[in-house]
Scaffold this motif. Structure first.
Motif, mmCIF file in Angstrom:
data_model
loop_
_atom_site.group_PDB
_atom_site.id
_atom_site.type_symbol
_atom_site.label_atom_id
_atom_site.label_comp_id
_atom_site.label_asym_id
_atom_site.label_seq_id
_atom_site.Cartn_x
_atom_site.Cartn_y
_atom_site.Cartn_z
ATOM 1 N N ASP A 175 23.983 35.477 41.717
ATOM 2 C CA ASP A 175 22.662 35.133 41.195
ATOM 3 C C ASP A 175 21.571 36.098 41.635
ATOM 4 N N GLY A 176 21.738 36.721 42.801
ATOM 5 C CA GLY A 176 20.692 37.610 43.238
ATOM 6 C C GLY A 176 21.060 38.388 44.480
ATOM 7 N N VAL A 177 20.130 39.237 44.893
ATOM 8 C CA VAL A 177 20.257 39.978 46.148
ATOM 9 C C VAL A 177 19.063 39.609 47.014
ATOM 10 N N PHE A 178 19.232 39.744 48.319
ATOM 11 C CA PHE A 178 18.202 39.341 49.270
ATOM 12 C C PHE A 178 18.128 40.401 50.360
ATOM 13 N N VAL A 179 16.915 40.855 50.656
ATOM 14 C CA VAL A 179 16.738 41.962 51.607
ATOM 15 C C VAL A 179 16.273 41.451 52.965
ATOM 16 N N GLY A 180 16.943 41.928 54.013
ATOM 17 C CA GLY A 180 16.447 41.793 55.364
ATOM 18 C C GLY A 180 15.800 43.120 55.743
ATOM 19 N N PRO A 181 14.458 43.267 55.613
ATOM 20 C CA PRO A 181 13.824 44.575 55.792
ATOM 21 C C PRO A 181 14.035 45.197 57.167
ATOM 22 N N ASN A 182 14.107 44.386 58.232
ATOM 23 C CA ASN A 182 14.269 44.957 59.566
ATOM 24 C C ASN A 182 15.657 45.534 59.775
ATOM 25 N N ASP A 183 16.690 44.792 59.361
ATOM 26 C CA ASP A 183 18.041 45.341 59.467
ATOM 27 C C ASP A 183 18.191 46.579 58.589
ATOM 28 N N LEU A 184 17.573 46.549 57.416
ATOM 29 C CA LEU A 184 17.652 47.709 56.535
ATOM 30 C C LEU A 184 16.943 48.908 57.166
ATOM 31 N N ALA A 185 15.810 48.657 57.835
ATOM 32 C CA ALA A 185 15.109 49.749 58.522
ATOM 33 C C ALA A 185 15.992 50.374 59.604
ATOM 34 N N LEU A 186 16.634 49.525 60.392
ATOM 35 C CA LEU A 186 17.539 50.047 61.426
ATOM 36 C C LEU A 186 18.656 50.883 60.801
ATOM 37 N N ALA A 223 9.853 38.385 54.498
ATOM 38 C CA ALA A 223 8.620 39.122 54.749
ATOM 39 C C ALA A 223 8.039 38.723 56.095
ATOM 40 N N LEU A 224 7.361 39.661 56.740
ATOM 41 C CA LEU A 224 6.734 39.403 58.031
ATOM 42 C C LEU A 224 5.306 38.893 57.834
ATOM 43 N N GLY A 225 5.162 37.775 57.128
ATOM 44 C CA GLY A 225 3.852 37.199 56.922
ATOM 45 C C GLY A 225 3.412 37.253 55.472
ATOM 46 N N LEU A 232 5.573 42.294 48.396
ATOM 47 C CA LEU A 232 6.874 42.128 47.748
ATOM 48 C C LEU A 232 6.714 41.580 46.327
ATOM 49 N N THR A 233 5.860 40.577 46.161
ATOM 50 C CA THR A 233 5.661 40.058 44.811
ATOM 51 C C THR A 233 5.062 41.130 43.909
ATOM 52 N N GLY A 234 4.232 41.998 44.492
ATOM 53 C CA GLY A 234 3.688 43.111 43.726
ATOM 54 C C GLY A 234 4.755 44.096 43.287
#
Length: 273
Positions: A175-186, A223-225, A232-234
């Motif tokens: 159904d979708g993909v989901f991003v963990g931005p911090n793990d992706l940054a690492l 998102a971090l806040g 992200l919505t943008g």
């Protein structure tokens, strides 16, 4: 629009599917504390869904079941993040009443296909029969309707997953993909936890959303806040989590203290994924 809590004559419709189908942005809460009271409170706070995080939350599988129960007592749709690509755990979370699973560390379309199969009954998948709490009322039709109601998100949080995101997003039944931005940054070799992600992560976020939508899938992210959630919505993300439970609590507590003392707001890093 009907609320999610309460019994129905058959398996309840997953209200998130209606929201996504209407092009609405789904706002998701995130539970990492072992508190049914907190989970139930978040379910009544206006969020569309509440995710019980078994990967990094401070509880085990038994605790996750209690938290899914607590979320189900309110109107939000109960979701769960599994700690791994594990059929037994995923099946247990679905049997407990989760209406969607977020799976970490999906690095290629083969793993994505395995994940989808774990969330579906035969002959489509390999989910074992035993809906337990998910079908407490023992109403007919649960098994026939479950596959169409359960949502699946594969987490994109490694360089390998990013390189294969178009193929992962195109996985049949996902159904979708989901991003963990911090793990992706690492994984990309840049600093995690920044209020504004580094350019490498911003570019990756844009690519992931584009790949999801090109495949007709839901693009989700942590998102971090609220400011990060709005960015992200943008970028076109359909499913956003504007901070976890503890980050929200810390921030609100720090703001209350600062307001009384007349000082600047100071908080520790917000954490996140």
């Amino acid at each position: 629009m009907h609320k999610f809590h309460g019994e129905a004559e058959h398996m309840r419709d997953n209200r998130l599917k209606e929201l996504f189908g209407a092009g609405e942005t789904v706002v998701n809460a995130w539970v990492s504390a072992d508190s049914a009271y907190l989970a139930e409170t978040l379910s009544h706070a206006g969020f569309d869904s509440v995710t019980v995080d078994l990967q990094h939350g401070m509880f085990g599988l038994d605790g996750a079941v209690r938290l899914i129960q607590a979320v189900s007592a309110g109107p939000a749709v109960p979701l769960a993040r599994t700690p791994a690509l594990d059929a037994a755990v995923i099946g247990k979370l679905l049997d407990a009443g989760a209406y969607g699973i977020i799976c970490p560390a999906v690095d290629d379309p083969v793993q994505a296909a395995r994940f989808v199969a774990m969330c579906r009954y035969p002959p489509t998948g390999v989910r074992s029969y035993g809906p337990a709490r998910a079908n407490l009322a023992q109403v007919p039709g649960y098994v026939e309707r479950a596959d169409a109601q359960i949502l699946t998100w594969a987490m994109i949080e490694s360089r390998a997953a990013l390189d294969a995101v178009e193929e992962i997003a195109s996985t049949p039944g996902l159904d979708g993909v989901f991003v963990g931005p911090n793990d992706l940054a690492l994984a990309l070799g840049v600093e995690p936890g920044l209020a504004v992600p580094p350019p490498e992560v911003e570019a990756a976020l844009a690519r992931i959303a584009e790949a999801a939508h090109a495949a007709g899938r839901i693009a989700g992210a942590f998102a971090l806040g609220t400011e990060a959630a709005l960015r992200l919505t943008g970028q076109g993300y359909d499913f956003v989590t504007p901070g976890g439970d503890m980050a929200i609590l810390r921030r609100a507590a720090a703001e209350a203290v600062a307001a009384v003392r007349g000082t600047a707001v100071t908080t520790a890093p917000s954490g996140g994924y």
